[in-house]
Design a protein around this motif. Structure first.
Motif, PDB file in Angstrom:
ATOM      1  N   LYS A  76       0.836  -1.252  -0.098  1.00 41.12           N
ATOM      2  CA  LYS A  76       0.107  -0.218  -0.085  1.00 41.12           C
ATOM      3  C   LYS A  76       0.882   1.295  -0.079  1.00 41.12           C
ATOM      4  O   LYS A  76       0.343   2.440  -0.294  1.00 41.12           O
ATOM      5  CB  LYS A  76      -0.999   0.021   1.266  1.00 41.12           C
ATOM      6  CG  LYS A  76      -1.769  -1.271   1.258  1.00 41.12           C
ATOM      7  CD  LYS A  76      -2.884  -1.320   0.417  1.00 41.12           C
ATOM      8  CE  LYS A  76      -3.856  -2.229   0.619  1.00 41.12           C
ATOM      9  NZ  LYS A  76      -3.501  -3.688   0.484  1.00 41.12           N
ATOM     10  N   GLU A 120      -5.709  -4.787   5.267  1.00 43.09           N
ATOM     11  CA  GLU A 120      -6.447  -5.324   4.245  1.00 43.09           C
ATOM     12  C   GLU A 120      -7.915  -4.908   4.499  1.00 43.09           C
ATOM     13  O   GLU A 120      -8.807  -4.594   3.592  1.00 43.09           O
ATOM     14  CB  GLU A 120      -6.282  -6.777   4.061  1.00 43.09           C
ATOM     15  CG  GLU A 120      -5.053  -7.040   3.630  1.00 43.09           C
ATOM     16  CD  GLU A 120      -4.631  -6.332   2.077  1.00 43.09           C
ATOM     17  OE1 GLU A 120      -5.834  -6.625   1.156  1.00 43.09           O
ATOM     18  OE2 GLU A 120      -3.595  -6.034   1.955  1.00 43.09           O
ATOM     19  N   THR A 123      -9.460  -1.581   3.491  1.00 39.57           N
ATOM     20  CA  THR A 123      -9.876  -1.433   2.118  1.00 39.57           C
ATOM     21  C   THR A 123     -11.366  -1.507   1.901  1.00 39.57           C
ATOM     22  O   THR A 123     -11.899  -0.917   0.838  1.00 39.57           O
ATOM     23  CB  THR A 123      -9.252  -2.445   0.832  1.00 39.57           C
ATOM     24  OG1 THR A 123      -9.564  -3.782   1.243  1.00 39.57           O
ATOM     25  CG2 THR A 123      -7.697  -2.322   1.026  1.00 39.57           C
ATOM     26  N   ALA A 150      -7.943   1.296  -3.173  1.00 37.99           N
ATOM     27  CA  ALA A 150      -6.870   0.351  -3.467  1.00 37.99           C
ATOM     28  C   ALA A 150      -7.268  -0.727  -4.562  1.00 37.99           C
ATOM     29  O   ALA A 150      -6.684  -1.076  -5.526  1.00 37.99           O
ATOM     30  CB  ALA A 150      -6.300  -0.426  -2.216  1.00 37.99           C
ATOM     31  N   THR A 155     -12.437  -5.090  -4.621  1.00 37.19           N
ATOM     32  CA  THR A 155     -12.401  -5.119  -3.165  1.00 37.19           C
ATOM     33  C   THR A 155     -12.644  -6.289  -2.388  1.00 37.19           C
ATOM     34  O   THR A 155     -12.157  -6.988  -1.582  1.00 37.19           O
ATOM     35  CB  THR A 155     -12.899  -3.880  -2.532  1.00 37.19           C
ATOM     36  OG1 THR A 155     -12.465  -2.757  -3.283  1.00 37.19           O
ATOM     37  CG2 THR A 155     -12.604  -3.814  -0.883  1.00 37.19           C
TER      38      THR A 155
END
Length: 197
Positions: A76, A120, A123, A150, A155
């Motif tokens: 990221k 994570e 996101t 992201a 996603t």
């Protein structure tokens, strides 16, 4: 030891810390649509100062290759660098940004996945933030919103893939305890870092 057990534990046992992160001034200003472009940039700089050293640490772990994680997908810091450049930062500006020194322990696969559960998982919320920010700031998904957007339309898929990988490292109760502890610590330390002036 089922997959749902560790997911339930992660969700319930980190809930308090998760709420704390969502209550910081930047996050509230985003949801209220009162955040300025400069404040948004500061928020990204805070994330960068936390994530960059952790990503470097993660890649140095001897077990990294065995996790099944693809840094090209999960990294990221590069997205934050792109956003900051789009908002006017030079490469030198980015290199000089303060970095958090009080970081969660990611020295085992279970601990690493505990940390990544937080990153994570964010996101998912990032989709809401992307939508909110693009309504009132002069930024969009590919220009200034890469970090929060992201994975875009991927996603849910990326989250499901990640959780399938996480479960593989939550075999024992000790693994689960390490995961939950590190996830909680990640939320706590991130919140502490974001609120440091």
């Amino acid at each position: 030891m089922t997959a749902s057990t560790i997911m339930e534990r992660l969700k319930s046992e980190t809930a308090h810390y998760h709420r704390q992160v969502e209550q910081n001034d930047y996050a509230k200003a985003i949801m209220n649509q009162t955040v300025s472009l400069e404040e948004y940039k500061e928020y990204l700089e805070k994330f960068y100062g936390f994530l960059k050293p952790l990503e470097e640490l993660a890649l140095q772990q001897p077990f990294w290759e065995n996790t099944g994680l693809d840094y090209g997908i999960r990294g990221k810091a590069i997205l934050l660098e792109n956003d900051l450049r789009n908002l006017g930062s030079s490469d030198d500006d980015i290199k000089r940004l303060p970095r958090c020194e009080e970081l969660p322990d990611i020295s085992s696969p279970a601990r690493l996945f505990g940390y990544l559960y937080v990153i994570e998982g964010s996101t998912n919320g990032g989709q809401i933030i992307t939508k909110r920010l693009s309504q009132f700031l002069p930024i969009e998904a590919g220009r200034g919103l890469e970090y929060f957007n992201a994975y875009g339309s991927e996603t849910r898929t990326r989250w499901a893939e990640f959780m399938a990988q996480l479960v593989q490292f939550a075999h024992s109760e000790e693994d689960q305890n390490e995961m939950v502890h590190t996830a909680s610590e990640t939320f706590r330390l991130l919140d502490q870092w974001i609120n440091t002036k």
